[in-house]
Design a protein around this motif. Structure first.
Motif, PDB file in Angstrom:
ATOM      1  N   THR A 113      14.735  54.149  10.831  1.00 15.09           N
ATOM      2  CA  THR A 113      15.101  54.280   9.385  1.00 15.09           C
ATOM      3  C   THR A 113      13.966  53.340   8.461  1.00 15.09           C
ATOM      4  OG1 THR A 113      17.286  54.649  10.050  1.00 15.09           O
ATOM      5  CG2 THR A 113      16.965  54.315   7.745  1.00 15.09           C
TER       6      THR A 113
ATOM      7  N   TYR B 138      13.280  65.108  10.259  1.00 10.99           N
ATOM      8  CA  TYR B 138      14.583  65.081  10.805  1.00 10.99           C
ATOM      9  C   TYR B 138      14.787  66.491  11.033  1.00 10.99           C
ATOM     10  CZ  TYR B 138      15.043  60.739   8.109  1.00 10.99           C
ATOM     11  OH  TYR B 138      14.870  59.420   7.368  1.00 10.99           O
TER      12      TYR B 138
ATOM     13  N   VAL C 196      17.811  53.503  16.021  1.00  7.51           N
ATOM     14  CA  VAL C 196      18.183  54.177  14.705  1.00  7.51           C
ATOM     15  C   VAL C 196      17.983  53.128  13.568  1.00  7.51           C
ATOM     16  CG1 VAL C 196      20.088  55.227  13.347  1.00  7.51           C
ATOM     17  CG2 VAL C 196      20.090  55.284  15.916  1.00  7.51           C
TER      18      VAL C 196
ATOM     19  N   LEU D 174      13.627  58.095  14.968  1.00 10.06           N
ATOM     20  CA  LEU D 174      14.203  58.785  13.566  1.00 10.06           C
ATOM     21  C   LEU D 174      12.960  58.540  12.760  1.00 10.06           C
ATOM     22  CD1 LEU D 174      17.869  57.966  12.496  1.00 10.06           C
ATOM     23  CD2 LEU D 174      16.726  59.967  13.530  1.00 10.06           C
TER      24      LEU D 174
END
Lengths: 354, 304
Positions: free
Chosen positions: B96, B231, B92, B40
């Motif tokens: 982030t 994204y 994840v 991500l």
């Protein structure tokens, strides 16, 4: 174990601040002055603590608590930013028309409609997941963009201020606003955050649903076979609740802080709250503390920009370092297992050993 | 008639131009995800690549900018790999964090380098290259054969990545790692090295995508300018079913949906422009719903 968690957190924060200081020195800023401003902006006075730090912390804690529910079940709601805006739009709409309602009723109605809007906004990903098996990570993410465009649309359309010049709404009715702590900008949303943490603690430790969340997060198949738990329903309900709560946070922000809707109402609360939930290990108390820490950092960052000329965004580097250091320490401590599931799997560990 | 052809030609050209950064980032992310790593952080890597490209282009020239953009993307990917592969931390959260850090870093460096005003830089950009003969074809000429160099790079990378993934031993090892790291490791695949390389490749593509955004599409840097394109690239990987060819098609379709807003601007329809901003994302959601039962992620995706 609990003490060790504190040490890790403090160490991570220290590492983040050291990185910031070094970076600022390299870039030619006065690091000492900047860090001083960061501290005084966050904790330097009663006003700073209440009106800057805690006001910033409220949305992070509220959204983070909701996300903890969803992450515990293994469902990854990454669209809190969008649900926040859905709640904010609904709250503004009702708040503009609530002048005739008596105060507690108006505020309650505004928050309820925000909760509902957040729930409706996430209903689409929930439905897509249950009915079509669409990964909620992707669908909730995509809806963030739709929510931002919708906000832009309504503040230049139906909810635009009366003169029709600025892309923002009029201020909501006085009766719809949350009461403030006298002499500060801290609003009653802090009570919602605290009560939410307590309710969540009860939910996680004392209810069947809380147990189901954890079982499904551990392993949906095992939960179905050995516990006869409907894992699809459990994860779907957890997602829905987390979306509704993010919507509530949007309503709280409008009724307690901004009193109006505009683009960029949220400086990325929905994304930062993901880190807050995980840093708090999906535990209510942990989320509360992590939310206050990040609220303090962001409040201090504004002071840093005002007083030392350092761009406020620099503080995101501190947040990133804190998250990465905690991740590293966690995985070193458990000898390297893991993943999201593991964070969800081990929330009980602190108590069990402590 | 010629007017309509020009209109459609312009629309297609815009679609390809808008799709290029997303296609590049998604191609890299396909490699990364096929190895079992969900990154991500490519949003942040793209953003950092965009700023590095701006700095490089201002200091030396556009191609130095491109090289710096790729290198910066890979540098951030190395940090990400260290945390998620080296220490097996959650992908994840780490992704982030990388994106968050990149927003902070680029914002600070950008203001430091160009002052608070920032805008109005005189940036040397990558001009469109008109392929002789082909660029004068109707419709397809402007759309495909009069694009800046990164678009051609993207179109070359797609079959190349497909070939590596599905026709070489290295590709087989990479896909095996993504499907079941334990089994792959048991049969002698150095799974952690494979994942590290796949992550670096993905970071390089993300950096290139950021450089392309600045030097071949927008022409200047702005804070948070990637605005979620990284994204979107992740969603495109799912839509393209983890296959480079499918991913390229999905990226182009998404680019077309985004370019619709330019087309409707020219047609002067009386609709709020935000509806066209939402359209690509709504279409992507519908497409995902339509793919029910025909799509499966690599089994070990996001599992350390």
């Amino acid at each position: 174990m609990r003490a060790q968690g504190w040490v890790v957190g403090a160490g991570a924060l220290l590492a983040g601040l050291v990185v910031l200081a070094l970076g600022l020195e390299l870039a030619g800023y006065e690091a000492a002055r900047a860090l001083g401003a960061l501290w005084s902006g966050a904790f330097g006075s009663w006003y700073a603590i209440t009106s800057a730090t805690l006001v910033r912390a409220v949305p992070l804690v509220v959204i983070g608590l909701g996300l903890a529910i969803s992450f515990r079940s293994g469902a990854f709601n990454i669209g809190a930013e969008g649900q926040f805006y859905a709640g904010a739009i609904a709250a503004t709409w009702l708040g503009l028309h609530a002048a005739s309602l008596p105060s507690p009723l108006a505020a309650t109605a505004v928050l309820s409609v925000a909760l509902l809007a957040g729930g409706l906004w996430i209903a689409v990903p929930v439905l897509l997941r249950v009915r079509y098996g669409v990964l909620e990570v992707i669908s909730t993410l995509l809806l963030n963009f739709v929510a931002e465009a919708t906000t832009s649309l309504v503040v230049q359309g139906p909810l635009q201020e009366r003169q029709g010049i600025y892309p923002q709404s009029d201020a909501i009715a006085e009766s719809a606003r949350l009461p403030l702590l006298p002499g500060t900008r801290l609003h009653a949303g802090i009570l919602i955050a605290l009560a939410g943490a307590i309710v969540l603690h009860y939910l996680f430790t004392r209810t069947l649903w809380g147990f189901h969340l954890r079982a499904v997060g551990l392993g949906p198949r095992a939960a179905e076979i050995s516990g006869r738990i409907d894992s699809r329903w459990t994860a779907a309900s957890a997602l829905a609740v987390s979306g509704a709560i993010a919507g509530l946070a949007g309503g709280v922000e409008v009724a307690g802080v901004s009193y109006a809707l505009f683009q960029n109402l949220s400086p990325g609360y929905g994304f930062t709250a993901i880190a807050v939930a995980l840093l708090g290990r999906l535990q209510p108390l942990g989320v509360l503390l992590a939310g206050i820490l990040f609220g303090a950092l962001e409040a201090g960052a504004s002071a840093m920009q005002r007083e030392a000329g350092v761009p406020a965004v620099a503080v995101y580097v501190v947040e990133a370092v804190v998250i990465l250091v905690v991740l590293l320490a966690e995985s070193l401590r458990r000898g390297g297992t893991t993943g999201l599931a593991a964070v969800a799997k081990r929330p009980g560990r602190a108590e069990a050993r402590g | 008639m010629t007017e309509a052809v020009a209109l459609v030609g312009g629309f297609l050209a815009a679609a390809v131009r808008v799709a290029t950064p997303i296609m590049l980032a998604a191609t890299g992310e396909t490699v990364t995800q096929r190895s079992g790593v969900l990154n991500l952080g490519i949003e942040g890597m793209m953003l950092a690549g965009a700023l590095a490209a701006t700095l490089g282009a201002t200091a030396v020239g556009p191609w130095t900018g491109v090289a710096l953009g790729i290198a910066t993307g890979m540098l951030l990917a190395a940090v990400f790999a260290l945390v998620v592969i080296g220490a097996r931390a959650d992908q994840v959260i780490a992704g982030t964090a990388i994106t968050l850090g990149a927003i902070g870093l680029t914002g600070t460096v950008y203001r430091q380098a160009y002052g608070a005003g920032g805008a109005g830089l005189d940036l040397p950009t990558l001009a469109p290259i008109h392929l002789p003969g082909l660029s004068s074809l109707p419709l397809l000429g402007p759309a495909i054969f009069s694009q800046p160099a990164p678009t051609y790079l993207g179109f070359l990378a797609v079959p190349l990545v497909w070939w590596v993934l599905f026709r070489t031993r290295a590709g087989l090892a990479l896909r095996a790692t993504g499907e079941s790291a334990d089994v792959a490791r048991a049969s002698g695949v150095p799974t952690r090295r494979v994942r590290a390389v796949a992550t670096l490749v993905g970071g390089g593509f993300a950096g290139l995508a950021g450089a392309t955004l600045v030097l071949a599409q927008v022409g200047s840097f702005a804070e948070r300018m990637t605005a979620g394109r990284g994204y979107v690239a992740i969603a495109i990987v799912v839509l393209g079913r983890w296959n480079p060819i499918g991913v390229a098609v999905a990226a182009l379709a998404f680019g077309a949906a985004m370019a619709l807003q330019f087309l409707f601007q020219t047609l002067e329809l009386d609709l709020p422009y935000q509806l066209f901003l939402m359209l690509p994302y709504v279409l992507a959601l519908l497409a995902l719903a339509g793919m029910v039962g025909r799509v499966r992620a690599p089994a070990d995706l996001a599992r350390p």
